[in-house]
Design an enzyme around this catalytic site. Structure first.
Site, PDB file in Angstrom:
ATOM      1  N   ASP A   1      -7.159   4.324  -4.226  1.00  0.00           N
ATOM      2  CA  ASP A   1      -7.606   4.008  -2.750  1.00  0.00           C
ATOM      3  C   ASP A   1      -8.309   5.509  -2.805  1.00  0.00           C
ATOM      4  OD1 ASP A   1      -7.868   2.218  -0.284  1.00  0.00           O
ATOM      5  OD2 ASP A   1      -7.229   4.213   0.425  1.00  0.00           O
TER       6      ASP A   1
ATOM      7  N   LYS B   1       1.017  -1.221   0.023  1.00  0.00           N
ATOM      8  CA  LYS B   1       0.084  -0.051   0.039  1.00  0.00           C
ATOM      9  C   LYS B   1       0.721   1.243   0.038  1.00  0.00           C
ATOM     10  CE  LYS B   1      -4.502   0.941   0.367  1.00  0.00           C
ATOM     11  NZ  LYS B   1      -5.755   0.451   0.141  1.00  0.00           N
TER      12      LYS B   1
HETATM   13  N1  LIG Z   1     -11.523   1.889  -4.455  1.00  0.00           N
HETATM   14  C1  LIG Z   1     -11.134   0.500  -3.946  1.00  0.00           C
HETATM   15  O1  LIG Z   1     -11.197  -0.136  -5.158  1.00  0.00           O
HETATM   16  C2  LIG Z   1     -11.225   0.297  -2.419  1.00  0.00           C
HETATM   17  C3  LIG Z   1     -11.370   1.020  -1.421  1.00  0.00           C
HETATM   18  N2  LIG Z   1     -11.220   0.592  -0.281  1.00  0.00           N
HETATM   19  C4  LIG Z   1     -11.751   1.267   0.921  1.00  0.00           C
HETATM   20  O2  LIG Z   1     -12.901   1.819   0.859  1.00  0.00           O
HETATM   21  C5  LIG Z   1     -12.689   3.230   1.484  1.00  0.00           C
HETATM   22  C6  LIG Z   1     -13.307   4.214   0.457  1.00  0.00           C
HETATM   23  O3  LIG Z   1     -12.317   4.163  -0.495  1.00  0.00           O
HETATM   24  P1  LIG Z   1     -12.931   4.829  -1.771  1.00  0.00           P
HETATM   25  O4  LIG Z   1     -14.504   4.980  -2.059  1.00  0.00           O
HETATM   26  O5  LIG Z   1     -12.152   4.336  -2.910  1.00  0.00           O
HETATM   27  O6  LIG Z   1     -12.107   6.444  -1.942  1.00  0.00           O
HETATM   28  P2  LIG Z   1     -12.870   7.570  -2.180  1.00  0.00           P
HETATM   29  O7  LIG Z   1     -11.675   8.618  -2.259  1.00  0.00           O
HETATM   30  O8  LIG Z   1     -13.536   7.645  -3.526  1.00  0.00           O
HETATM   31  O9  LIG Z   1     -13.961   8.176  -1.431  1.00  0.00           O
HETATM   32  C7  LIG Z   1     -13.827   8.157   0.140  1.00  0.00           C
HETATM   33  C8  LIG Z   1     -14.999   8.747   0.711  1.00  0.00           C
HETATM   34  O10 LIG Z   1     -14.554   8.605   2.056  1.00  0.00           O
HETATM   35  C9  LIG Z   1     -15.296   9.690   2.575  1.00  0.00           C
HETATM   36  N3  LIG Z   1     -14.403  10.095   3.916  1.00  0.00           N
HETATM   37  C10 LIG Z   1     -13.237  10.167   3.952  1.00  0.00           C
HETATM   38  N4  LIG Z   1     -12.901  10.698   5.170  1.00  0.00           N
HETATM   39  C11 LIG Z   1     -14.058  10.552   5.805  1.00  0.00           C
HETATM   40  C12 LIG Z   1     -14.272  10.740   7.182  1.00  0.00           C
HETATM   41  N5  LIG Z   1     -13.332  11.300   8.039  1.00  0.00           N
HETATM   42  N6  LIG Z   1     -15.458  10.628   7.547  1.00  0.00           N
HETATM   43  C13 LIG Z   1     -16.414  10.613   6.739  1.00  0.00           C
HETATM   44  N7  LIG Z   1     -16.478  10.459   5.286  1.00  0.00           N
HETATM   45  C14 LIG Z   1     -15.143  10.455   5.121  1.00  0.00           C
HETATM   46  C15 LIG Z   1     -15.156  10.875   1.542  1.00  0.00           C
HETATM   47  O11 LIG Z   1     -15.864  12.017   1.629  1.00  0.00           O
HETATM   48  C16 LIG Z   1     -15.436   9.981   0.268  1.00  0.00           C
HETATM   49  O12 LIG Z   1     -16.836   9.820   0.196  1.00  0.00           O
HETATM   50  C17 LIG Z   1     -11.390   3.228   1.838  1.00  0.00           C
HETATM   51  O13 LIG Z   1     -11.322   2.679   3.462  1.00  0.00           O
HETATM   52  C18 LIG Z   1     -10.572   2.444   1.028  1.00  0.00           C
HETATM   53  O14 LIG Z   1      -9.250   1.967   1.618  1.00  0.00           O
HETATM   54  C19 LIG Z   1     -11.277  -1.049  -0.101  1.00  0.00           C
HETATM   55  C20 LIG Z   1     -11.279  -1.928  -1.197  1.00  0.00           C
HETATM   56  C21 LIG Z   1     -10.863  -1.352  -2.401  1.00  0.00           C
HETATM   57  O1  LIG Z   2      -6.976  -2.896  -6.649  1.00  0.00           O
HETATM   58  C1  LIG Z   2      -5.882  -2.964  -5.955  1.00  0.00           C
HETATM   59  O2  LIG Z   2      -4.888  -3.011  -6.209  1.00  0.00           O
HETATM   60  C2  LIG Z   2      -6.035  -2.276  -4.443  1.00  0.00           C
HETATM   61  C3  LIG Z   2      -7.470  -2.096  -3.856  1.00  0.00           C
HETATM   62  C4  LIG Z   2      -7.092  -1.637  -2.406  1.00  0.00           C
HETATM   63  O3  LIG Z   2      -6.380  -1.050  -2.325  1.00  0.00           O
HETATM   64  C5  LIG Z   2      -7.827  -2.408  -1.330  1.00  0.00           C
HETATM   65  O4  LIG Z   2      -8.143  -3.552  -1.615  1.00  0.00           O
HETATM   66  O5  LIG Z   2      -7.700  -1.712  -0.247  1.00  0.00           O
END
Ligand SMILES: NC(=O)C1=CN([C@@H]2O[C@H](COP(=O)(O)OP(=O)(O)OC[C@H]3O[C@@H](n4cnc5c(N)ncnc54)[C@H](O)[C@@H]3O)[C@@H](O)[C@H]2O)C=CC1
Ligand SMILES: O=C(O)CCC(=O)C(=O)O
Length: 447
Positions: A166, A126
């Site tokens: 992420d 990461k």
């Molecule tokens: N994008 C991906 O493929 C993956 C993401 N994740 C996890 O999912 C979560 C969300 O990631 P994404 O949707 O990709 O990011 P993103 O940047 O698209 O969205 C993040 C969201 O979380 C909100 N946020 C951030 N800090 C916050 C806080 N302190 N309180 C309330 N809301 C808050 C933001 O406003 C936004 O809506 C993270 O924990 C990330 O590590 C897990 C697996 C894969």
């Molecule tokens: O698609 C990837 O390689 C990473 C996704 C990711 O950061 C996660 O699973 O938390």
């Protein structure tokens, strides 16, 4: 036994002082794996868990860039290469002001178990930076990404380490980083996933994490004699994972009623439908605005400033924003209001105390390393398509994603079934993820 777990966690805490998120992630795993190791001395004798808590490599570097006013700016960036026993390091990049070594080590540690669960051949890593894309122009984000990749390019590669997105890193940022990598290396390579469809990306990767969470929740509900249709759902976040969790919930006939961002949450008693979801996507992905605007357009909805979305009366909860966003008092409220399942879309959104309460009450609960694994699994499918140089159709990728989520579920159930009525997915996911990596490490000697 408790003493042993405590002693182990204390020894990790002593070596990684102040890294609270990393220690929290280690503790969750240790509580399951240390008792498991007692019956599997080969892992215990080879100190596998202790080895897994030490990253193979951490790269820390500065990212100098110039903003639109001509001011010189500096950010700090990291890549944590945690474990490559079963494949090249794989895991996302996070751009957020809170990013530090503890957060990236916890994420990289979780990623090792998650990637192992996917059934594909991917190690865990990461990275990211304390750069805040919020309020920055496209040109500023591009200059930052180019400078970031100028250093990162020295440490990654299709057979070494393959980053993705992420929090704060989506299609736009991946595009800028891919372009810079290609310029530096004179090589068109699958060195990042989450790429645009025009230049080697996979169909469904954008949707995959959220879709996967709902496919997984559906399996869990089925295993407990329930279904998803008609269920009222609280979703937190409004980014990539939240948007596609909501989309798939709608496909399967559930009713999502909340979304949030760091300023507060929206409660929409009428439900977030396809039209309202399209509004959220345009708001967050194009205009990059605040979620409070939703309530200005849809008058039936309420914006609750500074409050988490867990106060609503719902059947299911999907935390999809960030770590530790679901504390024990909110879990108590969810359970008192009749919530029967919590499915993590984010990484480690539920606090330790809250997980203990959920497991004690035997509420259905799935840790992110299992339920959000669909994103990285589809990244693995993107790597395969890049290698064979043939893109698969939307239907092909979606059906492989579904198959993977079902097989992760089967594997978690195998190690986590407690009795006829309850599966402990924390136990199941940690043991299933651990065994494959541990066996690979044993086979490879002192690595
Ligand atoms: N994008 C991906 O493929 C993956 C993401 N994740 C996890 O999912 C979560 C969300 O990631 P994404 O949707 O990709 O990011 P993103 O940047 O698209 O969205 C993040 C969201 O979380 C909100 N946020 C951030 N800090 C916050 C806080 N302190 N309180 C309330 N809301 C808050 C933001 O406003 C936004 O809506 C993270 O924990 C990330 O590590 C897990 C697996 C894969
Ligand atoms: O698609 C990837 O390689 C990473 C996704 C990711 O950061 C996660 O699973 O938390």
């Amino acid at each position: 036994m408790t003493q042993t777990i405590e002693a182990f966690v204390e020894s990790i805490a002593a070596k990684n002082s102040g890294e609270s998120e990393f220690i929290q992630a280690v503790r969750e795993v240790a509580e399951v794996i240390i008792p498991f190791n007692e019956n599997h001395p080969k892992y215990k004798e080879a100190n596998i868990l202790e080895r897994m808590c030490e990253p193979e490599r951490v790269v820390i570097f500065r990212v100098p860039w110039v903003d639109d006013k001509g001011t010189f700016r500096i950010n700090r960036a990291f890549r944590v290469q945690m474990n490559s026993a079963i494949g090249p390091y794989k895991g996302g990049l996070r751009f957020h002001p809170t990013v530090n070594l503890s957060i990236l080590k916890f994420l990289a540690f979780e990623q090792v178990f998650k990637n192992s669960l996917t059934t594909l051949s991917m190690g865990g890593g990461k990275g990211g930076s304390d750069f805040d894309p919020k309020g920055k122009s496209d040109a500023e984000v591009m200059r930052f990404c180019q400078s970031f990749m100028t250093e990162l390019a020295k440490h990654i590669g299709g057979f070494t380490d393959v980053p993705a997105g992420d929090i704060g890193v989506g299609g736009r940022e991946i595009g800028y980083m891919f372009g810079q990598y290609k310029r530096l290396r004179n090589e068109f390579a699958g060195v990042l996933t989450g790429k645009g469809l025009a230049y080697g990306g996979s169909l469904i990767r954008t949707e995959a994490t959220g879709y996967g969470v709902v496919y997984f929740a559906n399996e869990v509900l089925k295993a407990h004699g329930q279904g998803i249709t008609g269920k009222i759902c609280a979703v937190s976040g409004s980014g990539n994972v939240a948007q596609y969790t909501i989309e798939k919930l709608l496909h399967l006939g559930a009713k999502p009623v909340t979304v949030s961002d760091s300023e507060g949450h929206i409660y929409d008693p009428d439900g977030i439908d396809e039209e309202k979801l399209a509004f959220i996507k345009a708001l967050k992905n194009e205009r990059r605005g605040r979620i409070s605007e939703y309530a200005e357009v849809y008058k039936e909805a309420i914006f609750n400033k500074g409050i988490t979305p867990w106060h609503a009366k719902v059947d299911l909860a999907f935390p999809c924003a960030t770590q530790n966003e679901l504390p024990v008092e909110d879990v108590r409220m969810l359970i008192d209001n009749g919530c029967i399942g919590v499915f993590e879309g984010a990484n480690m959104p539920t606090t330790e105390e809250a997980i203990h309460l959920i497991r004690e009450k035997r509420v259905m609960f799935t840790p992110g390393k299992a339920s959000n694994a669909g994103g990285v699994a589809t990244s693995g499918l993107e790597m395969t398509q890049n290698s064979i140089r043939i893109p698969w159709t939307r239907e092909e990728v979606d059906s492989k994603l579904k198959e993977i989520m079902i097989s992760i579920h089967e594997n978690c159930e195998k190690y986590g079934r407690v009795d006829d009525t309850y599966v402990d997915y924390v136990k199941g996911a940690n043991i299933a993820g651990y065994v494959k990596v541990a066996d690979a490490m044993l086979a490879q000697g002192h690595v």
